[in-house]
Write a protein that holds these residues in place. Sequence first.
Motif, mmCIF file in Angstrom:
data_model
loop_
_atom_site.group_PDB
_atom_site.id
_atom_site.type_symbol
_atom_site.label_atom_id
_atom_site.label_comp_id
_atom_site.label_asym_id
_atom_site.label_seq_id
_atom_site.Cartn_x
_atom_site.Cartn_y
_atom_site.Cartn_z
ATOM 1 N N GLY A 96 35.606 42.910 47.333
ATOM 2 C CA GLY A 96 36.597 43.594 46.500
ATOM 3 C C GLY A 96 37.930 42.889 46.439
ATOM 4 N N TRP A 110 45.623 36.032 41.516
ATOM 5 C CA TRP A 110 45.891 37.133 40.596
ATOM 6 C C TRP A 110 47.031 36.755 39.662
ATOM 7 C CZ3 TRP A 110 43.543 41.952 40.386
ATOM 8 C CH2 TRP A 110 42.627 42.239 41.410
ATOM 9 N N ASP A 166 42.039 50.981 45.420
ATOM 10 C CA ASP A 166 42.116 49.528 45.339
ATOM 11 C C ASP A 166 40.724 48.965 45.026
ATOM 12 O OD1 ASP A 166 43.139 46.975 45.444
ATOM 13 O OD2 ASP A 166 43.778 47.086 47.527
ATOM 14 N N SER A 167 40.683 47.700 44.690
ATOM 15 C CA SER A 167 39.428 47.062 44.283
ATOM 16 C C SER A 167 38.327 47.113 45.341
ATOM 17 C CB SER A 167 39.679 45.631 43.804
ATOM 18 O OG SER A 167 40.486 44.919 44.702
ATOM 19 N N LEU A 193 34.855 48.704 44.070
ATOM 20 C CA LEU A 193 33.668 47.850 43.977
ATOM 21 C C LEU A 193 32.485 48.556 44.643
ATOM 22 C CD1 LEU A 193 32.123 45.263 43.321
ATOM 23 C CD2 LEU A 193 32.958 44.325 45.495
ATOM 24 N N PHE A 197 38.266 41.793 38.751
ATOM 25 C CA PHE A 197 38.974 43.072 38.739
ATOM 26 C C PHE A 197 40.188 43.011 37.818
ATOM 27 C CE2 PHE A 197 37.136 42.002 42.821
ATOM 28 C CZ PHE A 197 36.222 43.021 42.975
ATOM 29 N N MET A 203 41.106 50.850 36.615
ATOM 30 C CA MET A 203 40.653 49.657 37.334
ATOM 31 C C MET A 203 39.296 49.330 36.722
ATOM 32 S SD MET A 203 40.711 47.303 39.934
ATOM 33 C CE MET A 203 41.881 47.906 41.115
ATOM 34 N N VAL A 263 36.019 47.045 37.221
ATOM 35 C CA VAL A 263 35.243 46.190 38.108
ATOM 36 C C VAL A 263 34.285 45.462 37.176
ATOM 37 C CG1 VAL A 263 33.635 46.082 40.036
ATOM 38 C CG2 VAL A 263 35.456 47.797 40.033
#
Length: 152
Positions: free
Chosen positions: A29, A34, A84-85, A89, A110, A123, A125
Motif C-alpha cells: 500500500g 508521489w 490511507d492506501s 489496498l 494510488f 482514494m 486503488v
Amino acid sequence: MEWDEDAQLLQAVNIDLEDKTEKLIGSNGKRKYWNISFGVPDTNKYFLVTIHDGKIDQENDFTRNDASPYPKKEFLRLGEINYDSPQLLKKALKFGNINPGKDWAKGYNFMIRKDPETGTPLMLVIGWNNDQKQMVAVYFNVKNGKHLVSSN
C-alpha cells in the motif's frame, strides 16, 4: 504554506519511478514516489511537490495565466482523509480482479482526489485485470473507508 498561505490539497498520485526490478511495488500500500498537487481555490495558482522516500525531491510552481480557475469543490481538507492506501489496498484485494501491473504502471498504484460532482473525497486503488490488458480502479470514500461503485 510557504508558497501561499491559502494553498489547499488538490490531489496526490504516486508516480512510476520505482525500481523496475522490484516485483511487489505497492503491494504493502506504499509507494516511494508521489506527486502532490496544491492550489488556491478559485484561482489559477498551482504548485506541484514531488516526494521521494518521504522527503521533498522537487517543487514547481505551475501557476497558469488563463481564465480557468481551480474550483473550490475540487480541493481536499486534511480532516476528510481518514484512510490511507495500505488500509484501502487490503479492502480492494478482497473485491478480486485487481492485480499488480507487470510492465507499465507496475505494481499497485494510488490516487487521492475529490470527486468534483459529488464532493466525495476519494482514494483510487489502481491495478490491472487478470490478463494485464485493462487497468482497474477500486474507488473508496477516503473519509469513511466505504467502497464506491464507479460509473466507469
